[in-house]
Design a protein around this motif. Structure first.
Motif, PDB file in Angstrom:
ATOM      1  N   LEU A  34      -9.980  10.496  -5.303  1.00  0.00           N
ATOM      2  CA  LEU A  34     -11.049  10.280  -6.278  1.00  0.00           C
ATOM      3  C   LEU A  34     -11.279   8.803  -6.550  1.00  0.00           C
ATOM      4  O   LEU A  34     -12.379   8.408  -6.937  1.00  0.00           O
ATOM      5  N   ALA A  35     -10.242   7.999  -6.379  1.00  0.00           N
ATOM      6  CA  ALA A  35     -10.357   6.578  -6.712  1.00  0.00           C
ATOM      7  C   ALA A  35      -9.232   5.791  -6.048  1.00  0.00           C
ATOM      8  O   ALA A  35      -8.237   6.356  -5.592  1.00  0.00           O
ATOM      9  N   VAL A  36      -9.431   4.480  -6.031  1.00  0.00           N
ATOM     10  CA  VAL A  36      -8.411   3.536  -5.578  1.00  0.00           C
ATOM     11  C   VAL A  36      -8.026   2.677  -6.776  1.00  0.00           C
ATOM     12  O   VAL A  36      -8.870   2.339  -7.608  1.00  0.00           O
ATOM     13  N   ILE A  37      -6.737   2.347  -6.880  1.00  0.00           N
ATOM     14  CA  ILE A  37      -6.288   1.461  -7.956  1.00  0.00           C
ATOM     15  C   ILE A  37      -5.281   0.466  -7.382  1.00  0.00           C
ATOM     16  O   ILE A  37      -4.519   0.799  -6.458  1.00  0.00           O
ATOM     17  N   ALA A  38      -5.308  -0.756  -7.892  1.00  0.00           N
ATOM     18  CA  ALA A  38      -4.356  -1.765  -7.435  1.00  0.00           C
ATOM     19  C   ALA A  38      -2.972  -1.464  -7.995  1.00  0.00           C
ATOM     20  O   ALA A  38      -2.831  -0.938  -9.105  1.00  0.00           O
ATOM     21  N   CYS A  39      -1.952  -1.791  -7.200  1.00  0.00           N
ATOM     22  CA  CYS A  39      -0.565  -1.652  -7.665  1.00  0.00           C
ATOM     23  C   CYS A  39       0.163  -2.960  -7.389  1.00  0.00           C
ATOM     24  O   CYS A  39      -0.425  -3.914  -6.875  1.00  0.00           O
ATOM     25  N   ASP A  40       1.454  -3.020  -7.713  1.00  0.00           N
ATOM     26  CA  ASP A  40       2.171  -4.283  -7.600  1.00  0.00           C
ATOM     27  C   ASP A  40       2.409  -4.723  -6.163  1.00  0.00           C
ATOM     28  O   ASP A  40       2.736  -5.881  -5.922  1.00  0.00           O
ATOM     29  N   TYR A  41       2.220  -3.849  -5.187  1.00  0.00           N
ATOM     30  CA  TYR A  41       2.423  -4.254  -3.792  1.00  0.00           C
ATOM     31  C   TYR A  41       1.184  -4.020  -2.925  1.00  0.00           C
ATOM     32  O   TYR A  41       1.211  -4.251  -1.720  1.00  0.00           O
ATOM     33  N   GLY A  42       0.078  -3.535  -3.519  1.00  0.00           N
ATOM     34  CA  GLY A  42      -1.116  -3.268  -2.726  1.00  0.00           C
ATOM     35  C   GLY A  42      -2.083  -2.362  -3.459  1.00  0.00           C
ATOM     36  O   GLY A  42      -2.525  -2.673  -4.566  1.00  0.00           O
ATOM     37  N   TYR A  43      -2.338  -1.194  -2.859  1.00  0.00           N
ATOM     38  CA  TYR A  43      -3.329  -0.275  -3.425  1.00  0.00           C
ATOM     39  C   TYR A  43      -2.867   1.167  -3.271  1.00  0.00           C
ATOM     40  O   TYR A  43      -2.098   1.502  -2.356  1.00  0.00           O
ATOM     41  N   LEU A  44      -3.384   2.032  -4.172  1.00  0.00           N
ATOM     42  CA  LEU A  44      -3.046   3.447  -4.157  1.00  0.00           C
ATOM     43  C   LEU A  44      -4.314   4.270  -4.128  1.00  0.00           C
ATOM     44  O   LEU A  44      -5.283   3.965  -4.830  1.00  0.00           O
TER      45      LEU A  44
END
Length: 204
Positions: free
Chosen positions: A92-102
């Motif tokens: 449904l969506a992409v979100i930034a994380c501490d090592y890249g993207y989810l």
């Protein structure tokens, strides 16, 4: 009887090692977000395998262990073709994380994780990020959950027209279309009503 058994065994061995029945083509259908190369890697099939020696149920089971795949069907097409039909769990969506993207699915489940941003077919959630999460984990942030709730109410075509869903804490959202049009969604209440209005706007 012994002769028949011997002939049967010889025939089975011949089929297993015959180059005629070596899998020459793998047809992968139904994938939009997972590449065919990734699907093949998940199956664990070697470069060369006899169509009689592989077990379709084992291949299906391996595919089913991937969170991005909701359902998989594997069947032989004689003499040398293997067909894999998959149904994906659509992010449904992409979100930034501490090592890249989810990639996030329903209820905030992490479907995929990667270091470098790739071409997106779903909006990016901005204004918040995720930390220390991996495939199979759940994003528990209330604002992100509300954002996913409204995105889950949109059809795939409308979802692909959104480039970003920005969270203005504590409780406001602004969506942006791929054409740069701003949609002010406001607070996190009446999400069903707002999703309906957003879809109607995007399909005009």
């Amino acid at each position: 009887i012994l002769l028949l058994l011997l002939l049967g065994s010889i025939g089975t061995v011949a089929l297993l090692y015959s180059p005629l029945f070596a899998v020459g083509q793998v047809l992968i259908r139904g994938n939009q977000y997972i590449s065919s190369a990734e699907v093949y890697t998940i199956t664990g099939l070697p470069d060369r395998v006899n169509i009689f020696s592989l077990t379709t149920s084992e291949v299906q089971q391996k595919l089913g262990h991937d969170l991005r795949i909701e359902q998989a069907t594997v069947r032989r097409i004689f003499p040398n073709t293997l067909e894999i039909q998959i149904t994906e769990r659509v992010p449904l969506a992409v979100i930034a994380c501490d090592y890249g993207y989810l990639d996030l699915g329903r209820q905030g489940v992490v479907l995929d994780a990667y270091r470098n941003l790739k071409p997106m077919r779903v909006p990016m959630i901005t204004g918040e990020s995720a930390a220390n999460l991996y495939v199979g984990d759940v994003v528990e942030s209330e604002p992100v959950q509300r954002a996913l709730e409204i995105l889950a109410s949109l059809d795939e075509q409308s979802l692909q027209q959104l480039s970003e869903l920005h969270l203005l804490l504590p409780d406001h959202m602004i969506a942006y279309t791929t054409g740069g049009v701003q949609i002010r969604l406001g607070s996190f209440d009446r999400l069903e009503e707002k999703a309906k209005s957003t879809q109607e706007f995007l399909t005009e």
